[in-house]
Design an enzyme around this catalytic site. Structure first.
Site, PDB file in Angstrom:
ATOM      1  N   HIS A  95       0.905  -1.185  -0.166  1.00 43.47           N
ATOM      2  CA  HIS A  95       0.027  -0.090   0.011  1.00 43.47           C
ATOM      3  C   HIS A  95       0.964   1.182   0.216  1.00 43.47           C
ATOM      4  O   HIS A  95       2.012   1.117   0.571  1.00 43.47           O
ATOM      5  CB  HIS A  95      -0.941   0.140   1.144  1.00 43.47           C
ATOM      6  CG  HIS A  95      -2.004   0.871   1.194  1.00 43.47           C
ATOM      7  ND1 HIS A  95      -1.662   2.330   1.594  1.00 43.47           N
ATOM      8  CD2 HIS A  95      -3.405   1.075   0.610  1.00 43.47           C
ATOM      9  CE1 HIS A  95      -2.890   2.988   1.151  1.00 43.47           C
ATOM     10  NE2 HIS A  95      -3.803   2.109   1.039  1.00 43.47           N
ATOM     11  N   GLU A 167      -4.065   2.156  -7.064  1.00 41.99           N
ATOM     12  CA  GLU A 167      -4.241   3.115  -6.150  1.00 41.99           C
ATOM     13  C   GLU A 167      -3.383   4.545  -6.504  1.00 41.99           C
ATOM     14  O   GLU A 167      -2.168   4.478  -6.201  1.00 41.99           O
ATOM     15  CB  GLU A 167      -4.057   2.732  -4.636  1.00 41.99           C
ATOM     16  CG  GLU A 167      -2.792   2.235  -4.395  1.00 41.99           C
ATOM     17  CD  GLU A 167      -2.326   1.980  -2.885  1.00 41.99           C
ATOM     18  OE1 GLU A 167      -3.073   2.705  -2.224  1.00 41.99           O
ATOM     19  OE2 GLU A 167      -1.169   1.854  -2.598  1.00 41.99           O
TER      20      GLU A 167
END
Length: 249
Positions: A95, A167
């Site tokens: 992430h 993302e």
């Protein structure tokens, strides 16, 4: 047809008691949501409560990180076997917040992904570009670099078991969202990289999620793009009604 994955990343929010309260409200709202896979990724301290709360349902529980070793002197890390033994099925890897604040690299992303697969977990591997990369026209080059270093080192058999999450870092927690067209174009580019490395069958099968300020009011239009196979949701996944609305787009 690729079955959508609707994943919620709770980041560093909620206590075990708050986790139980969330699922008491959330479960009835999604009990008929068989059109997708639902994965919720709470902090490590809440995993046991979450696993108990979803027992008897199709909701899956994921972790937000995994160590690359089976065991050993790695203070602060949690291994794949430990997560597997708890009933955890998925894990978020790479992430942008892990990359930004904890010096996660593409190389460690690959090691963690390989470890997750070895110990029976489904990795949700994140890739994404900074605003400067997007504005400088470097999005595809940045994503290609992350793919080559962090994903392309997998075998074909390993790759078939992962989920990819795109993302855009500039859209995380900012309220900004890539337009559905921009998101779809970027997903298409990622799928093209998969096709070059692993072949058409793998490219057609891999699920690529979008993550970046996903909310109930934009989930439907995002999911209307054929290249988008689900979402990785942050803030909006903390509220049971909000996340259920996204799941039931």
């Amino acid at each position: 047809m690729r079955k959508p994955v609707m994943a919620g990343n709770w980041k560093m929010y909620k206590t075990p008691a708050e986790t139980i309260a969330f699922f008491e409200k959330f479960r009835p709202l999604v009990e008929k949501s068989s059109h997708c896979e639902i994965v919720i990724c709470p902090p490590f301290t809440n995993l046991a409560a979450a696993v108990d709360a979803v027992r008897g349902t199709s909701i899956r529980v994921g972790a937000q990180n995994v160590g690359w070793a089976k065991e050993g002197a790695f203070t602060g890390e949690v291994s794949g076997p430990m997560l597997n033994a708890m009933g955890v099925s998925h894990v978020i890897i790479g992430h942008s917040e892990r990359r930004q604040y904890f010096n996660e690299t593409d190389e460690t992303v690959l090691k963690r992904t390989q470890a997750a697969l070895e110990f029976g977990l489904t990795p949700i591997v994140c890739v994404g570009e900074l605003l400067a990369d997007r504005e400088g026209g470097r999005t595809e080059a940045v994503l290609a670099g992350q793919f080559q270093k962090g994903i392309a080192g997998l075998t074909e058999q390993q790759f078939a078991k992962i989920v990819i999450a795109y993302e855009p870092v500039w859209a995380i927690g900012t309220g900004k969202t890539a337009t559905p067209e921009i998101a779809a174009d970027t997903h298409r580019a990622i799928r093209g990289q998969v096709r070059e490395k692993f072949g058409k069958e793998a490219a057609d099968a891999v699920r690529i999620l979008y993550g970046g300020s996903v909310k109930p009011d934009n989930a439907k239009v995002l999911m209307g793009q054929p290249e988008i196979d689900g979402v990785l949701v942050g803030g909006a996944a903390l509220d049971p009604v909000s996340f259920a609305s996204i799941v039931n787009f």
